[in-house]
Structure formats: C-alpha cells, structure tokens
Design an enzyme around this catalytic site. Structure first.
Site, mmCIF file in Angstrom:
data_model
loop_
_atom_site.group_PDB
_atom_site.id
_atom_site.type_symbol
_atom_site.label_atom_id
_atom_site.label_comp_id
_atom_site.label_asym_id
_atom_site.label_seq_id
_atom_site.Cartn_x
_atom_site.Cartn_y
_atom_site.Cartn_z
ATOM 1 N N ARG A 161 -10.423 -11.166 2.025
ATOM 2 C CA ARG A 161 -11.319 -12.206 1.492
ATOM 3 C C ARG A 161 -10.658 -13.580 1.526
ATOM 4 N NH1 ARG A 161 -11.723 -8.942 -4.076
ATOM 5 N NH2 ARG A 161 -11.392 -7.275 -2.566
ATOM 6 N N LYS A 196 0.837 -1.203 0.000
ATOM 7 C CA LYS A 196 0.000 0.000 0.000
ATOM 8 C C LYS A 196 0.873 1.255 0.000
ATOM 9 C CE LYS A 196 -3.960 -1.613 2.753
ATOM 10 N NZ LYS A 196 -4.959 -1.498 1.675
HETATM 11 N N1 BES Z 1 -8.109 -3.447 4.415
HETATM 12 C C1 BES Z 1 -8.245 -3.062 3.048
HETATM 13 C C2 BES Z 1 -9.526 -2.313 2.751
HETATM 14 C C3 BES Z 1 -9.752 -0.981 3.391
HETATM 15 C C4 BES Z 1 -9.005 0.113 3.030
HETATM 16 C C5 BES Z 1 -10.788 -0.829 4.286
HETATM 17 C C6 BES Z 1 -9.273 1.340 3.604
HETATM 18 C C7 BES Z 1 -11.069 0.391 4.824
HETATM 19 C C8 BES Z 1 -10.303 1.486 4.488
HETATM 20 C C9 BES Z 1 -8.259 -4.292 2.146
HETATM 21 O O1 BES Z 1 -7.480 -5.369 2.564
HETATM 22 C C10 BES Z 1 -7.755 -3.851 0.823
HETATM 23 O O2 BES Z 1 -6.614 -3.508 0.734
HETATM 24 N N2 BES Z 1 -8.636 -3.859 -0.189
HETATM 25 C C11 BES Z 1 -8.294 -3.465 -1.503
HETATM 26 C C12 BES Z 1 -8.762 -4.520 -2.433
HETATM 27 C C13 BES Z 1 -8.219 -4.388 -3.837
HETATM 28 C C14 BES Z 1 -6.739 -4.700 -3.872
HETATM 29 C C15 BES Z 1 -8.978 -5.346 -4.726
HETATM 30 C C16 BES Z 1 -9.011 -2.145 -1.776
HETATM 31 O O3 BES Z 1 -10.156 -1.973 -1.354
HETATM 32 O O4 BES Z 1 -8.393 -1.288 -2.418
HETATM 33 MN MN MN Z 2 -5.449 -5.244 1.911
#
Ligand code: BES
Ligand code: MN
Ligand code: ZN
Length: 454
Positions: free
Chosen positions: A308, A234
């Site tokens: 997931r 990230k």
């Molecule tokens: N934990 C994050 C999602 C998240 C981010 C929740 C900010 C609340 C606030 C999750 O693991 C994630 O990184 N999701 C990605 C998925 C994508 C790579 C398909 C997202 O939502 O960008």
């Molecule tokens: Mn994630």
C-alpha cells in the site's frame, strides 16, 4: 509463442468432438458398434475434460470424444494440449473464443530453467475466429505467468524495468523510469523508503501510449519483486512464495500489451512502483513516519504492509491528471485470500457502475472477481497518534478492507477500481497450470473493450 494454433498442416488432423455430460446416452447411441465399445471400455462418461479415443472404420485411432459441462470456460479444452499426444487436432462444430483461449493457456509451460518433456498438441484455428486476437489474448497470459514464475534473482526492479521498456519499444509507447535517489527529487518518498534497503534500487516505471484525444486509463501494478516483510520479517512459510509479490505489475504489463496490440482507443498510462522489500541498515522501520507524494504522512506500524505504501505514491501521481479510470492490481493482503480464497479476485471500487460492469465482464470471460465493501466507517482503524494515517490497522479484522481504505485516501474523486489478487494458482486446473496466473486482467480487458472499444 503461439504456434499452438495452426491454419494449415501436412500432418494428419484428428477431429475432437465435445460431448455434453447429460447427452452421453444420445452420443453413445449415435456411434457405430466398434466406436461405442471403445467408448465404453474407455470408461467414457462425458465428465468435463474427460477424453477418449474412438476408432475409424479400419480400427485405427480416428477421433477423440471430450466431455463438456456446457459452460463457456477455459477448462473445456484446457486439459487437452498436454494430455493428448503431440499432433494436430480440430474441433468438430462450434467452439468459443474462451474455449480456444483455454487450449492456449493449457499449453503453457515455464521453460526458462529447464526444457519441457513434450510439446503441446496443436489445434486447427477455426475459420470463424480471429487468430491475431486470440494470439494477443494468449500472449498476455503467457507474459503475466512468465514474469511471476521468474524468481526474484532474475526479476528484480531492474529486470521489471527492462521488461517494461522492451514492451514499450515493441508497441512504440513511451517509457520513463525514475530510479533510486531520483525518486526523492520527484517526491515519491514512499516508493523510495520501501525499496531503499535493496541492492537493486527502487524505481517507478511509467509507460504512456495512445492518442491524446482518447480518454485516459491508468493501470497501476504492485511491483514488489520480493517481499521479505522488511524488518517485521515474514516467517519462512509466508516468505516462500513472495517472488510473486510483483503479480500486480505482471497483470498490468500483460494487460497493457493486450490493450496496445488490440489498438483500443484509450490513452493508456501504466505505473509500476518496482521495489524489493529487503532488510539492511538503511531499511525503513516500524515507528518511522514517511512523507508521501500526496503530502499525507504515514506512520509505519508494520514494514510488511509495504504494498500500500508503494501504491499510494503511484495512485496520487495518477490521480493528478484526472483520468477517466484508475485500476490497480496488487497481491496486497493475506486477508483477501482468507475472504475469497486463491481463485477469486477481490475487487474494491468507489464507482458502482464500473464495479458492476467489471464483475459481469469477469463472469463472462471465466475470470471471477467479487466485490468487497469499501466501508469508510472503518477508517478509524487507520488513525495514528503521530501522523495522518498508519499503514497497518490496529486490529486484523477486515484486513483487505483497511488496505483498500488506505489506498482510497490517495485517490480523491477519480473513478477507481482496486484488485487484491493471488496472481498464482496453488493447484492445477485445466487451462490453469500451477504457478503464476493472470487474474482480473482479462476481466478488465473485456470491460475496457465494452466501454471504450470502437
Ligand atoms: N504481499 C503480502 C500479502 C500477501 C501474502 C498476498 C500472501 C498474497 C499471499 C503483503 O505485502 C503483506 O505482507 N500483507 C500483510 C499486511 C499486514 C502486515 C497488515 C498481510 O496481509 O498479512
Ligand atoms: Mn508485505
Ligand atoms: Zn507484499
């Protein structure tokens, strides 16, 4: 915690009078001369949460008037405990359980790493209310917030497991933890793959409680103690808040504590896949194909879609016993936040009756949830050329929907509700301090009580 409610005191008790905004003139007209002048000079317009002191006959501070919008919500009293001076107060007239709960949730301060500057103001518990129940409701929110607010350094999978174990002990529940390589012996491949690069080993927390004759309800919480994104790292701004990525796990621990303390006649099971999504030489990679508990193979498109993955093993395990209901909570997608913002929980379900009832319950207890479509025609977005499914869709559209559709494949026929939640207040609201927050847990508790309660 809950000494914010008192049943007896030697201290002076200050009455609080709730004043409907539209009844301001009527209220002012009912006051004595000195009181009215204090209210007017105090700029009192009976705006929601607005408080003003009024004098007694001797001219000393006598009571407090508080504006109210007429709604039954946490915010009615939630701003008072940390703005009114320390001391004991008492609401004049009727007050609801939710309003009282707002006083408790508004008194919350996270004190693990520093001492608060002041104590919250306390409130006389009205005789009509069940102090135990109120304390249980408040304690659930406090536990959820404390777990989320605690930084990853002190809330890794091992700490989360210790919290679960302690909770189980207090409630005389059973708690089993499967850790590290032992996950592989139980075919929990996805949980292991996501968590194996971290120094604090991945684990599955499994709590069981209740009478075998009662209907089984399984609560599942995403317990990603820190989400760096893995190898598809990230950016710094997105990583900054990822101590809260175990917010789903926090919800189910708080909710489970409440269900057990209130002795709801259900057979409860709590499953928490607890991992840190870290980077190391043995991290899982984009392009890898993971086996899962259910036998479905998953091609990794992005290691940041890890929630997931850990959930799919827990869901498949839960579904084996054909429980009456599975509810999962997860800080799963940024897409859900784009759709409904940070203050509404996105809900997905394969059961219309359950979803409708939970949406109503949420509205009734000031815990808003909004249903989103489990639109199975979008399943094509999860197609892989080398495995049964990919973990992240090829287009970013409807990202919360495709995440839910991924989970759906592991559920089968069991009634299931999935919450994609924020678990964090990004701004202050009365009764809702900034930081970790209970989201959708109170809605679900209210629903479970209605459906299964004695
Ligand atoms: N934990 C994050 C999602 C998240 C981010 C929740 C900010 C609340 C606030 C999750 O693991 C994630 O990184 N999701 C990605 C998925 C994508 C790579 C398909 C997202 O939502 O960008
Ligand atoms: Mn994630
Ligand atoms: Zn995550």
């Amino acid at each position: 915690m809950n000494d914010v409610f008192v049943t007896a005191t030697d201290e002076a008790v200050t009455p609080i009078r709730l004043v409907r905004t539209e009844a301001l003139d009527e209220f002012l007209g009912s006051l004595g001369d000195a009181e009215r002048r204090w209210a007017e000079r105090g700029g009192f317009k009976a705006k929601p949460g607005q408080a003003v002191w009024l004098p007694d006959a001797s001219g000393a501070p006598g009571r407090v008037a508080v504006g109210w919008d007429g709604r039954d919500s946490l915010s009615t009293l939630g701003g008072l405990p940390l703005t009114l001076a320390e001391g004991v107060y008492q609401i004049e007239g009727e007050v609801t359980e939710l309003q009282l709960l707002g006083w408790a949730t508004g008194a919350y301060q996270f004190e693990r790493y520093r001492t608060a500057e002041r104590q919250p103001a306390r409130l006389m518990l009205p005789a009509a209310h069940d102090g135990n129940r109120l304390a249980n409701l408040a304690a659930a929110t406090t536990l959820i917030r404390d777990l989320i607010n605690t930084p990853a350094q002190d809330m890794l999978p091992s700490h989360l497991a210790a919290e679960a174990d302690q909770l189980a002990q207090v409630q005389m529940a059973e708690c089993t933890i499967t850790e590290g390589e032992a996950l592989l012996d139980r075919s929990l491949f996805a949980i292991h793959a996501v968590g194996r690069a971290a120094t604090d080993a991945p684990r599955l927390i499994d709590i069981r409680w209740g009478d075998a004759s009662h209907p089984e309800v399984v609560l599942i919480g995403k317990g990603v103690c820190f989400d760096s994104g893995g190898l598809d790292l990230k950016p710094a701004s997105a990583m900054r808040t990822m101590k809260k990525d175990m917010g789903g796990a926090a919800q189910v621990l708080g909710l489970a504590q409440l269900v057990m303390a209130q002795r709801l006649p259900v057979r409860l099971r709590v499953l928490i896949p607890a991992v840190e999504n870290a980077v190391a030489g043995n991290a899982f990679r984009p392009g890898d194909v993971l086996p899962t508990y259910k036998g479905i193979t998953v091609e990794i498109d992005n290691t940041d879609a890890e929630g997931r993955l850990v959930l799919c093993d827990a869901i498949a395990l839960a579904a084996e016993e054909s429980p009456a209901l599975i509810v999962d909570f997860a800080t799963l997608t940024g897409s859900a936040r784009s759709a409904v913002g940070a203050e509404i929980s996105a809900m997905f379900s394969n059961d219309n009756a359950v979803a409708d009832a939970i949406a109503r319950a949420g509205a009734a207890v000031d815990d808003p949830v909004w249903r989103m479509p489990l639109h199975r025609d979008y399943n094509y977005k999860l197609e892989s050329k080398v495995a049964d499914v990919v973990n992240s869709a090829s287009t970013p559209y409807a990202g919360a929907v495709t995440a839910a559709l991924f989970l759906d494949r592991f559920v089968g026929e069991v009634p299931w509700v999935h919450f994609d939640i924020m678990a964090f207040n990004t701004r202050y609201r009365p009764g809702r301090p900034e930081g970790g927050e209970a989201m959708a847990a109170r809605a679900v508790f209210h629903y479970l009580e209605q459906r299964f309660g004695a």
